[in-house]
Motif scaffolding. Structure first.
Motif, PDB file in Angstrom:
ATOM      1  N   VAL A   1      57.460   4.664 -68.581  1.00 42.11           N
ATOM      2  CA  VAL A   1      57.864   4.654 -69.987  1.00 42.11           C
ATOM      3  C   VAL A   1      58.790   3.474 -70.269  1.00 42.11           C
ATOM      4  O   VAL A   1      58.730   2.877 -71.345  1.00 42.11           O
ATOM      5  CB  VAL A   1      58.475   6.007 -70.416  1.00 42.11           C
ATOM      6  CG1 VAL A   1      59.861   6.215 -69.873  1.00 42.11           C
ATOM      7  CG2 VAL A   1      58.510   6.125 -71.933  1.00 42.11           C
ATOM      8  N   ALA A   2      59.627   3.090 -69.315  1.00 44.50           N
ATOM      9  CA  ALA A   2      60.490   1.922 -69.504  1.00 44.50           C
ATOM     10  C   ALA A   2      59.657   0.652 -69.620  1.00 44.50           C
ATOM     11  O   ALA A   2      59.945  -0.214 -70.461  1.00 44.50           O
ATOM     12  CB  ALA A   2      61.491   1.811 -68.358  1.00 44.50           C
ATOM     13  N   GLY A   3      58.635   0.531 -68.801  1.00 49.19           N
ATOM     14  CA  GLY A   3      57.747  -0.626 -68.881  1.00 49.19           C
ATOM     15  C   GLY A   3      56.985  -0.674 -70.192  1.00 49.19           C
ATOM     16  O   GLY A   3      56.808  -1.743 -70.784  1.00 49.19           O
TER      17      GLY A   3
ATOM     18  N   LEU B   1      64.379 -11.454 -86.072  1.00 50.40           N
ATOM     19  CA  LEU B   1      63.355 -11.612 -85.031  1.00 50.40           C
ATOM     20  C   LEU B   1      63.575 -10.690 -83.836  1.00 50.40           C
ATOM     21  O   LEU B   1      62.872 -10.807 -82.832  1.00 50.40           O
ATOM     22  CB  LEU B   1      63.328 -13.066 -84.557  1.00 50.40           C
ATOM     23  CG  LEU B   1      62.962 -14.110 -85.613  1.00 50.40           C
ATOM     24  CD1 LEU B   1      63.015 -15.502 -85.009  1.00 50.40           C
ATOM     25  CD2 LEU B   1      61.609 -13.829 -86.214  1.00 50.40           C
ATOM     26  N   ILE B   2      64.527  -9.786 -83.941  1.00 50.68           N
ATOM     27  CA  ILE B   2      64.833  -8.874 -82.829  1.00 50.68           C
ATOM     28  C   ILE B   2      64.176  -7.520 -83.103  1.00 50.68           C
ATOM     29  O   ILE B   2      64.416  -6.903 -84.144  1.00 50.68           O
ATOM     30  CB  ILE B   2      66.344  -8.714 -82.640  1.00 50.68           C
ATOM     31  CG1 ILE B   2      66.958 -10.073 -82.295  1.00 50.68           C
ATOM     32  CG2 ILE B   2      66.646  -7.695 -81.551  1.00 50.68           C
ATOM     33  CD1 ILE B   2      68.453 -10.077 -82.236  1.00 50.68           C
ATOM     34  N   ALA B   3      63.354  -7.081 -82.166  1.00 52.58           N
ATOM     35  CA  ALA B   3      62.646  -5.804 -82.295  1.00 52.58           C
ATOM     36  C   ALA B   3      63.254  -4.769 -81.349  1.00 52.58           C
ATOM     37  O   ALA B   3      63.529  -5.069 -80.195  1.00 52.58           O
ATOM     38  CB  ALA B   3      61.172  -5.989 -81.973  1.00 52.58           C
ATOM     39  N   THR B   4      63.460  -3.579 -81.875  1.00 55.86           N
ATOM     40  CA  THR B   4      63.916  -2.446 -81.064  1.00 55.86           C
ATOM     41  C   THR B   4      62.849  -1.361 -81.175  1.00 55.86           C
ATOM     42  O   THR B   4      62.544  -0.907 -82.281  1.00 55.86           O
ATOM     43  CB  THR B   4      65.269  -1.914 -81.557  1.00 55.86           C
ATOM     44  OG1 THR B   4      66.213  -2.990 -81.553  1.00 55.86           O
ATOM     45  CG2 THR B   4      65.773  -0.793 -80.653  1.00 55.86           C
ATOM     46  N   VAL B   5      62.293  -0.971 -80.038  1.00 56.66           N
ATOM     47  CA  VAL B   5      61.169  -0.028 -80.027  1.00 56.66           C
ATOM     48  C   VAL B   5      61.485   1.134 -79.100  1.00 56.66           C
ATOM     49  O   VAL B   5      61.984   0.936 -77.991  1.00 56.66           O
ATOM     50  CB  VAL B   5      59.870  -0.730 -79.569  1.00 56.66           C
ATOM     51  CG1 VAL B   5      58.705   0.242 -79.535  1.00 56.66           C
ATOM     52  CG2 VAL B   5      59.546  -1.909 -80.478  1.00 56.66           C
ATOM     53  N   SER B   6      61.182   2.354 -79.555  1.00 57.83           N
ATOM     54  CA  SER B   6      61.306   3.562 -78.727  1.00 57.83           C
ATOM     55  C   SER B   6      59.913   4.135 -78.497  1.00 57.83           C
ATOM     56  O   SER B   6      59.143   4.272 -79.449  1.00 57.83           O
ATOM     57  CB  SER B   6      62.176   4.609 -79.411  1.00 57.83           C
ATOM     58  OG  SER B   6      63.501   4.170 -79.496  1.00 57.83           O
TER      59      SER B   6
ATOM     60  N   THR C   1      63.906   3.239 -74.793  1.00 59.90           N
ATOM     61  CA  THR C   1      64.076   2.282 -75.889  1.00 59.90           C
ATOM     62  C   THR C   1      64.307   0.901 -75.285  1.00 59.90           C
ATOM     63  O   THR C   1      65.005   0.759 -74.288  1.00 59.90           O
ATOM     64  CB  THR C   1      65.289   2.678 -76.764  1.00 59.90           C
ATOM     65  OG1 THR C   1      65.053   3.993 -77.265  1.00 59.90           O
ATOM     66  CG2 THR C   1      65.477   1.717 -77.923  1.00 59.90           C
ATOM     67  N   ALA C   2      63.701  -0.110 -75.912  1.00 64.59           N
ATOM     68  CA  ALA C   2      63.861  -1.483 -75.446  1.00 64.59           C
ATOM     69  C   ALA C   2      64.055  -2.396 -76.649  1.00 64.59           C
ATOM     70  O   ALA C   2      63.607  -2.099 -77.750  1.00 64.59           O
ATOM     71  CB  ALA C   2      62.658  -1.924 -74.640  1.00 64.59           C
TER      72      ALA C   2
END
Length: 105
Positions: free
Chosen positions: A34-36, A80-85, A98-99
């Motif tokens: 999931v982290a990957g 331009l910064i994306a935060t995805v869960s 989340t990354a």
């Protein structure tokens, strides 16, 4: 007779330890998976936001997460910064990671 009972007890304890270790190992594998998926999805969204690839950033993140067997829960863009869960099911639970990705500072 006492030796047989003790041997059976030791064998049962050994089996329980092996089952517990296998469960912990499986949880570790799912956590890495999931982290990957979260990392790859965040990178895909950041690439789309920067124009490096075509597409809507959060749609690209969802596509990448899905291709890796995960489901995107949240996607936020700050310039331009994306935060995805993303999450992956694990038995009766869902493992979430989340990354964040974007250009260097």
């Amino acid at each position: 007779m006492a030796g047989t009972v003790a041997s059976a007890g030791i064998a049962a304890i050994g089996a329980a330890v092996i089952v517990a270790a296998a469960g912990m190992g499986a949880a570790s594998v799912v956590a890495q998976r999931v982290a990957g998926a979260a990392d790859a999805a965040a990178l895909a969204a950041a690439d789309a936001a920067s124009g490096a690839v075509l597409g809507v950033p959060c749609d690209r993140a969802a596509e990448v997460a899905s291709a890796m067997g995960a489901r995107a829960h949240a996607c936020e863009l700050a310039e331009l910064i994306a935060t995805v869960s993303v999450s992956v099911p694990f038995g009766a639970f869902e493992v979430t990671a989340t990354a964040r990705a974007g250009p260097p500072p």
